[in-house]
Design a protein around this motif. Structure first.
Motif, PDB file in Angstrom:
ATOM      1  N   LYS A   1       0.849  -1.184   0.000  1.00 35.04           N
ATOM      2  CA  LYS A   1       0.000   0.000   0.000  1.00 35.04           C
ATOM      3  C   LYS A   1       0.888   1.238   0.000  1.00 35.04           C
ATOM      4  O   LYS A   1       1.696   1.427   0.911  1.00 35.04           O
ATOM      5  N   LEU A   2       0.752   2.057  -1.039  1.00 31.88           N
ATOM      6  CA  LEU A   2       1.574   3.244  -1.194  1.00 31.88           C
ATOM      7  C   LEU A   2       0.719   4.495  -1.067  1.00 31.88           C
ATOM      8  O   LEU A   2      -0.340   4.597  -1.695  1.00 31.88           O
ATOM      9  N   GLY A   3       1.170   5.448  -0.275  1.00 32.04           N
ATOM     10  CA  GLY A   3       0.455   6.702  -0.120  1.00 32.04           C
ATOM     11  C   GLY A   3       1.137   7.791  -0.914  1.00 32.04           C
ATOM     12  O   GLY A   3       2.349   8.000  -0.793  1.00 32.04           O
ATOM     13  N   MET A   4       0.374   8.487  -1.761  1.00 30.43           N
ATOM     14  CA  MET A   4       0.928   9.579  -2.556  1.00 30.43           C
ATOM     15  C   MET A   4       0.608  10.900  -1.867  1.00 30.43           C
ATOM     16  O   MET A   4      -0.554  11.218  -1.611  1.00 30.43           O
ATOM     17  N   VAL A   5       1.667  11.650  -1.550  1.00 31.80           N
ATOM     18  CA  VAL A   5       1.498  12.933  -0.884  1.00 31.80           C
ATOM     19  C   VAL A   5       2.158  14.037  -1.699  1.00 31.80           C
ATOM     20  O   VAL A   5       2.981  13.784  -2.573  1.00 31.80           O
ATOM     21  N   GLY A   6       1.813  15.262  -1.375  1.00 33.76           N
ATOM     22  CA  GLY A   6       2.397  16.409  -2.062  1.00 33.76           C
ATOM     23  C   GLY A   6       1.559  17.642  -1.811  1.00 33.76           C
ATOM     24  O   GLY A   6       0.374  17.546  -1.480  1.00 33.76           O
ATOM     25  N   LEU A   7       2.163  18.796  -1.960  1.00 37.38           N
ATOM     26  CA  LEU A   7       1.444  20.049  -1.806  1.00 37.38           C
ATOM     27  C   LEU A   7       0.521  20.280  -3.008  1.00 37.38           C
ATOM     28  O   LEU A   7       0.652  19.598  -4.033  1.00 37.38           O
ATOM     29  N   PRO A   8      -0.393  21.231  -2.923  1.00 36.73           N
ATOM     30  CA  PRO A   8      -1.254  21.540  -4.077  1.00 36.73           C
ATOM     31  C   PRO A   8      -0.432  21.969  -5.301  1.00 36.73           C
ATOM     32  O   PRO A   8       0.632  22.581  -5.167  1.00 36.73           O
ATOM     33  N   ASN A   9      -0.942  21.624  -6.481  1.00 40.51           N
ATOM     34  CA  ASN A   9      -0.353  22.048  -7.756  1.00 40.51           C
ATOM     35  C   ASN A   9       1.061  21.524  -8.022  1.00 40.51           C
ATOM     36  O   ASN A   9       1.863  22.180  -8.682  1.00 40.51           O
ATOM     37  N   VAL A  10       1.358  20.353  -7.487  1.00 36.33           N
ATOM     38  CA  VAL A  10       2.660  19.736  -7.787  1.00 36.33           C
ATOM     39  C   VAL A  10       2.506  18.625  -8.819  1.00 36.33           C
ATOM     40  O   VAL A  10       3.492  18.061  -9.294  1.00 36.33           O
ATOM     41  N   GLY A  11       1.245  18.277  -9.162  1.00 39.82           N
ATOM     42  CA  GLY A  11       0.993  17.227 -10.146  1.00 39.82           C
ATOM     43  C   GLY A  11       0.648  15.891  -9.527  1.00 39.82           C
ATOM     44  O   GLY A  11       0.603  14.874 -10.217  1.00 39.82           O
ATOM     45  N   LYS A  12       0.376  15.890  -8.208  1.00 44.75           N
ATOM     46  CA  LYS A  12       0.107  14.627  -7.506  1.00 44.75           C
ATOM     47  C   LYS A  12      -1.129  13.915  -8.050  1.00 44.75           C
ATOM     48  O   LYS A  12      -1.085  12.724  -8.360  1.00 44.75           O
ATOM     49  N   SER A  13      -2.236  14.629  -8.157  1.00 45.22           N
ATOM     50  CA  SER A  13      -3.478  14.001  -8.625  1.00 45.22           C
ATOM     51  C   SER A  13      -3.381  13.604 -10.090  1.00 45.22           C
ATOM     52  O   SER A  13      -3.909  12.565 -10.500  1.00 45.22           O
ATOM     53  N   THR A  14      -2.686  14.414 -10.887  1.00 44.58           N
ATOM     54  CA  THR A  14      -2.478  14.065 -12.298  1.00 44.58           C
ATOM     55  C   THR A  14      -1.714  12.754 -12.407  1.00 44.58           C
ATOM     56  O   THR A  14      -2.071  11.863 -13.188  1.00 44.58           O
ATOM     57  N   LEU A  15      -0.666  12.628 -11.598  1.00 45.15           N
ATOM     58  CA  LEU A  15       0.149  11.411 -11.622  1.00 45.15           C
ATOM     59  C   LEU A  15      -0.642  10.225 -11.091  1.00 45.15           C
ATOM     60  O   LEU A  15      -0.598   9.128 -11.671  1.00 45.15           O
TER      61      LEU A  15
ATOM     62  N   ALA B   1       4.714   2.567   2.328  1.00 49.61           N
ATOM     63  CA  ALA B   1       5.729   3.512   1.868  1.00 49.61           C
ATOM     64  C   ALA B   1       5.034   4.754   1.322  1.00 49.61           C
ATOM     65  O   ALA B   1       3.849   4.730   0.997  1.00 49.61           O
ATOM     66  N   ILE B   2       5.790   5.836   1.220  1.00 48.77           N
ATOM     67  CA  ILE B   2       5.251   7.115   0.777  1.00 48.77           C
ATOM     68  C   ILE B   2       5.860   7.494  -0.567  1.00 48.77           C
ATOM     69  O   ILE B   2       7.081   7.434  -0.737  1.00 48.77           O
ATOM     70  N   VAL B   3       5.012   7.867  -1.512  1.00 51.16           N
ATOM     71  CA  VAL B   3       5.470   8.457  -2.767  1.00 51.16           C
ATOM     72  C   VAL B   3       5.211   9.957  -2.639  1.00 51.16           C
ATOM     73  O   VAL B   3       4.072  10.409  -2.691  1.00 51.16           O
ATOM     74  N   HIS B   4       6.270  10.703  -2.427  1.00 48.27           N
ATOM     75  CA  HIS B   4       6.161  12.151  -2.216  1.00 48.27           C
ATOM     76  C   HIS B   4       6.398  12.845  -3.557  1.00 48.27           C
ATOM     77  O   HIS B   4       7.517  12.886  -4.063  1.00 48.27           O
TER      78      HIS B   4
ATOM     79  N   VAL C   1      -2.908   5.159  -2.762  1.00 50.31           N
ATOM     80  CA  VAL C   1      -3.851   6.026  -2.059  1.00 50.31           C
ATOM     81  C   VAL C   1      -3.438   7.475  -2.292  1.00 50.31           C
ATOM     82  O   VAL C   1      -2.314   7.869  -1.955  1.00 50.31           O
ATOM     83  N   ASP C   2      -4.332   8.246  -2.890  1.00 51.27           N
ATOM     84  CA  ASP C   2      -4.075   9.660  -3.133  1.00 51.27           C
ATOM     85  C   ASP C   2      -4.438  10.422  -1.862  1.00 51.27           C
ATOM     86  O   ASP C   2      -5.598  10.745  -1.622  1.00 51.27           O
ATOM     87  N   ILE C   3      -3.440  10.679  -1.038  1.00 48.77           N
ATOM     88  CA  ILE C   3      -3.674  11.296   0.268  1.00 48.77           C
ATOM     89  C   ILE C   3      -3.738  12.812   0.126  1.00 48.77           C
ATOM     90  O   ILE C   3      -2.798  13.444  -0.342  1.00 48.77           O
ATOM     91  N   ALA C   4      -4.865  13.382   0.527  1.00 51.61           N
ATOM     92  CA  ALA C   4      -5.065  14.822   0.374  1.00 51.61           C
ATOM     93  C   ALA C   4      -5.251  15.489   1.730  1.00 51.61           C
ATOM     94  O   ALA C   4      -5.310  14.836   2.763  1.00 51.61           O
TER      95      ALA C   4
END
Length: 365
Positions: free
Chosen positions: A2-16, A97-100, A69-72
């Motif tokens: 299970k991988l959690g995707m994190v990032g600030l707004p407008n970095v392309g997280k949701s697109t990826l 693990a975290i995908v930052h 998991v797209d963590i928002a």
């Protein structure tokens, strides 16, 4: 996994996130289903498994899967419960693990939440929220260990390590980069449930132009330096390209990647990084009923690997009949031929599984 995707707004997280989960849906062999709007299951591409499926024509084809998991909801102050901070932190606790996703591209059209592109600052923003939460958790455990030490001197090692760990965290450094002196300290770290101890892949989201010349991107160099210091992985990627790739069929995808000079998509490279980061391998089971990949930790012995299939397999383990995938294919995909050549080995309880082992477990309960 299970991988959690994190990032600030407008970095392309949701697109990826949308691109890589959709990519998993494009092939019949790579099933994908949406459990919630922000969760996607993606099958792990494995050419070995596909070749076994061609040989056995199984009733069921089951690749290993990864849950993304797209963590928002992250804002500054998340560790204090601001915004969706508590939800954000609880979601991270559940991942392996975290995908930052870090913005490494300039664009006048996409405004950065902080007003400028600065990967080091962005990484620090998220890391600090995790670290602040970890300091609270580690301090509570230190208080308990300190009280226990009064009646049991064996807690001295835990007290000493936790003090050193907290000092490390207070310097703004993640728990995963703290120096571990022995197995006892590693055990304490692993049982303290710290967010910043989780393995991290920094996904550097670049423009198409910069992705074609990675070393020319100064932002990528900044992230690489941080990753090396933190013992994290780094993955150059272009979310815009991944979005294009996700809409192609298999043949078109191959041609598109060739034109870019790439052997693998960003999803495939990310999965490879995750397996390496978490120390995972896959063994295979094959037959007419099912061809399947099983994910285990590198170093797992045969009985415990069998237990992944069913607890009875581990409890009543007798032996494992094993052949390396390469040896099996050299025999024309014939188990009969492999046995005649003596390539199918009978392994006992101390056998350490290898990546790509094709296995038949013998057990008796």
């Amino acid at each position: 996994m299970k991988l959690g995707m994190v990032g600030l707004p407008n970095v392309g997280k949701s697109t990826l996130f949308n691109a890589i989960t959709n990519a998993g849906a494009q092939s019949a062999n790579y099933p994908f289903c949406t459990i919630e709007p922000n969760v996607g299951m993606v099958s792990v591409p494995d050419e070995r498994l596909e070749k076994l499926a061609e040989i056995y024509n199984p009733d069921k084809f089951t690749p290993a899967v990864i849950e993304f998991v797209d963590i928002a909801g992250l804002v500054k102050g998340a560790s204090k419960g601001e915004g969706l901070g508590n939800k954000f932190l609880s979601n991270i606790r559940e991942v392996d693990a975290i995908v930052h996703v870090v913005r490494c591209f300039e664009s006048d059209d996409i405004i950065h939440v902080e007003g400028s592109v600065d990967p080091a600052r962005d990484i620090e923003t998220i890391n600090l929220e995790l670290i602040f939460s970890d300091i609270e958790i580690a301090t509570r455990r230190l208080d308990k260990a300190t009280k226990a030490l009064k009646g049991d001197k064996s807690f001295q090692l835990e007290v000493d390590f936790l003090k050193r760990l907290i000092a490390h965290l207070e310097e703004g450094l993640p728990a995963r980069s703290v120096e571990i002196l022995d197995e006892a300290e590693l055990e304490i770290l692993n049982t303290t449930s710290l967010l910043s101890a989780k393995p991290v892949i920094y996904a550097c989201n670049m423009s198409e132009e910069d992705f074609a010349n990675i070393d020319g991107n100064a932002h990528f160099g900044t992230v690489r330096t941080i990753a090396e210091k933190e013992k994290a992985e780094i993955l150059p990627i272009c979310a815009a390209l991944e979005a294009e790739i996700s809409g192609l069929d298999d043949d078109e995808k191959v041609l598109f990647l060739e034109e870019l000079g790439l052997e693998r998509s960003g999803l495939d490279r990310m999965i490879q990084k995750c397996y390496s980061l978490l120390g995972l391998i896959s063994y295979l089971t094959a037959g007419k009923p099912e061809v399947r990949a099983w994910t285990i930790t590198d170093g797992t012995k045969a009985p415990q690997a069998a237990g992944k299939i069913h607890t009875d397999f581990e409890r009543g383990f007798i032996r494992a009949e094993v052949i390396a995938f390469a040896d099996f294919m050299d025999c024309g995909g014939s188990m009969v031929t492999a046995k005649e050549k003596g390539l199918v080995r009978s392994e006992g309880k101390e056998y350490v599984m290898k990546d790509g082992d094709i296995v038949l477990f013998r057990f008796n309960v």
